[in-house]
Design an enzyme around this catalytic site. Structure first.
Site, PDB file in Angstrom:
ATOM      1  CG  ASN A   1      -7.990  -2.120  -5.267  1.00  0.00           C
ATOM      2  OD1 ASN A   1      -7.095  -2.955  -4.652  1.00  0.00           O
ATOM      3  ND2 ASN A   1      -8.264  -1.282  -3.718  1.00  0.00           N
TER       4      ASN A   1
ATOM      5  CG  ASP B   1      -2.044   1.053   1.172  1.00  0.00           C
ATOM      6  OD1 ASP B   1      -2.062   1.524  -0.311  1.00  0.00           O
ATOM      7  OD2 ASP B   1      -2.434   1.096   2.181  1.00  0.00           O
TER       8      ASP B   1
END
Ligand code: IPE
Ligand code: IPE
Ligand code: MG
Length: 249
Positions: free
Chosen positions: A77, A29
């Site tokens: 996502n 991330d």
């Protein structure tokens, strides 16, 4: 040559090679923030993230770690702007193509875990090709979590199991934790011992929910494109200093 590398890593980092995590999960991330800090588009962060990943997989393989699962694209996502999703899909395509000459040459086995059906035909084709190409390798198994979500994975497992019961191939009383594990994308693989998440966020974001029941969690503020082999070593050293009790004393 690999022996030399082994010696060097050991001397530099106090890693106990007898007690390595067998399976590491990585929530990569912070690509977007990495790019923003540099005044670059988010896509530049994703591209730098892919470069960071290559080095980490190579090192894990050299160290003798058996499995690595990397979170590349979650089922959530898709909420991102189409432009970013398209960029990520193209990047994954290039990554898989490239892996056939780089990672495959390093003996890595590459698998994709997640829902394949709603990926483009081209990407599905490339996934199958890379998997086929690397399936007889004997090094680390790299699971690329791509359009992956743990809740979807569990729902899918439940449906498979219900179907077996419906068809009369299994009795309800035979359902146990092992049967559930056997119906996940990670079937036949050990659960992750260590989960690494970069970027300072301390959450799981729908990654390997079933499998991480007893994983050690390790967080760092570093953004994924800045994550280096030294950070990996640090995570492993910290992991080795922990006392895993599995509910015992
Ligand atoms: C991780 O980086 C990569 C993916 C989720 C595909 P992000 O894109 O989430 O980066 P941040 O969290 O916005 O910085
Ligand atoms: C998790 O990161 C997914 C990947 C790394 C692929 P996100 O950036 O999507 O997670 P949230 O939204 O911060 O929970
Ligand atoms: Mg993020």
């Amino acid at each position: 040559m690999s022996f030399l590398k082994f010696k060097k890593s050991k001397a530099a980092h106090n890693i106990d090679y007898e007690n390595l995590p067998e399976h590491i999960g990585v929530i990569m991330d912070g690509n977007g923030r990495w790019a923003k800090k540099r005044g670059l588009p988010r896509s530049a962060g994703h591209s730098a993230g892919a470069d960071a990943l290559k080095k980490i997989v190579t090192e894990c393989n050299n160290m003798g770690i058996k499995y690595i699962t990397v979170y590349a694209f979650s089922t959530e996502n898709w909420k991102r702007p189409k432009e970013e999703v398209d960029y990520l899909m193209n990047l994954l395509m290039d990554y898989l193509k490239n892996a056939e000459t780089t990672l495959a040459g390093e003996n890595v086995v590459i698998k994709a875990i997640g829902i394949r059906e709603n990926l483009s035909e081209e990407l599905q084709f490339q996934i199958n090709k890379t998997e086929e190409f690397t399936k007889n390798n004997t090094g680390i198994v790299m699971n690329i979590a791509l359009n992956y979500g743990a809740r979807e994975e569990i729902v899918r497992a439940v449906k498979n199991i219900c179907k077996c019961v419906n068809d009369g191939d299994m009795d309800i009383d035979d359902i146990n934790a092992q049967i559930i594990s056997d119906n996940l994308y990670t079937q036949n693989q050990p659960d992750p011992d260590l989960i690494i998440r970069t970027s300072g966020e301390e959450r799981i974001s729908n990654f390997l929910l079933w499998q991480l029941a007893y994983s050690e969690l390790w967080f760092t503020d570093k953004l994924w494109p800045d994550f280096r082999v030294e950070d990996l070593h640090k995570a492993i050293c910290d992991f080795q200093a922990r006392n895993r009790r599995y509910g015992g004393v």
